[in-house]
Design an enzyme around this catalytic site. Sequence first.
Site, PDB file in Angstrom:
ATOM      1  N   LYS A  66       0.809  -1.227   0.000  1.00  0.00           N
ATOM      2  CA  LYS A  66       0.000   0.000   0.000  1.00  0.00           C
ATOM      3  C   LYS A  66       0.839   1.273   0.000  1.00  0.00           C
ATOM      4  O   LYS A  66       0.362   2.323  -0.398  1.00  0.00           O
ATOM      5  CB  LYS A  66      -0.942   0.017   1.204  1.00  0.00           C
ATOM      6  CG  LYS A  66      -2.058  -0.999   1.119  1.00  0.00           C
ATOM      7  CD  LYS A  66      -3.010  -0.847   2.284  1.00  0.00           C
ATOM      8  CE  LYS A  66      -3.983  -1.993   2.351  1.00  0.00           C
ATOM      9  NZ  LYS A  66      -4.965  -1.855   3.417  1.00  0.00           N
ATOM     10  N   ASP A 102      -9.767   2.583   2.592  1.00  0.00           N
ATOM     11  CA  ASP A 102      -9.769   2.002   3.938  1.00  0.00           C
ATOM     12  C   ASP A 102     -10.420   2.954   4.944  1.00  0.00           C
ATOM     13  O   ASP A 102     -11.087   2.520   5.888  1.00  0.00           O
ATOM     14  CB  ASP A 102      -8.339   1.690   4.390  1.00  0.00           C
ATOM     15  CG  ASP A 102      -7.767   0.498   3.646  1.00  0.00           C
ATOM     16  OD1 ASP A 102      -8.549  -0.380   3.225  1.00  0.00           O
ATOM     17  OD2 ASP A 102      -6.532   0.435   3.469  1.00  0.00           O
TER      18      ASP A 102
END
Length: 277
Positions: A66, A102
């Site tokens: 990420k 997220d």
Amino acid sequence: MIAKVAVLGSPISHSLSPKLHNYWLQKYNIEGKYYAMETKAENLYKTICNLEDRGFVGVNLTVPLKQEILNIIDDIDEFSRKISAVNIVIFKNGKRIGFNSDSYGFIENLKYGIKLYNCCEIENYLDKVVVLGAGGAARAVIAGLIKCGAGEIFIANRSLDRAINLVDDFDCDNLVVSPWEERDNLLENTGLLVNTTSLGMVGQPDLNIKLDKLPNNALVTDIVYNPLDTKLLITAKSRGNKVVDGLGMLLFQGQMAFEKFFGVIPDVNDDLRNLMI
Ligand code: ATR
């Protein structure tokens, strides 16, 4: 042409994303396929180029990619830049555009969980928040909490310097760094306790924290979803706290990703939760 998307990461075999997205593709009659591809950091650039050449719509990124992906994308929105983690990349007109879902996933899951208790709004829990952890997940959680108007947010992390870096990057007066050893004492007057560390996950040690000082009307949430009932949530529940497990965060981050990939906002409901357990 069939719309293709993959989730990249390592290890990837445990990922629930293919099951989730392929379920939605079928449900909404979209001609597409969602794959899981084992990808280590050193192969990320090569893999991204390859998938672009093969006409993929985009990718999801999971651990440990990420942050690595930030070096490879052409564009990113301001919110995701602050989080410094990207879990969605869309390939569009020769450009790679990064997003973070997220944060959205965390907040929507909290709202969904609170609604199940049939009680007050999320804002009622946000005057004082304690976040355990200062990794990529913590950044997404904290960005979401700030967006929701949280008051003081205390961050306790094993490595103090990582928490300090996080606070420096966010440059927001509401954030307070606390030593990891202080986590039990921080809980006084807390409205929301969030575990963003990997502690409690299958194969990891349990999170060691005493909840004695946590008010009984506080909300406790864990981003760990395997197991669904972590020791933290079991203990919190047993003393009367409302709890929200981490599965919904996965489902809601997927909801935003699915919309970006396929142009449809898929439904998240209890049937889906049961399917994914
Ligand atoms: P993610 O992207 O999921 O946040 P990460 O960036 O590796 O993953 O962060 C993992 C978090 O769990 C960190 O806050 C980490 O603490 P450190 O920054 O000190 O490493 C925390 N963590 C992992 N194992 C831990 C342990 N045994 N005790 C306390 N914290 C732990």
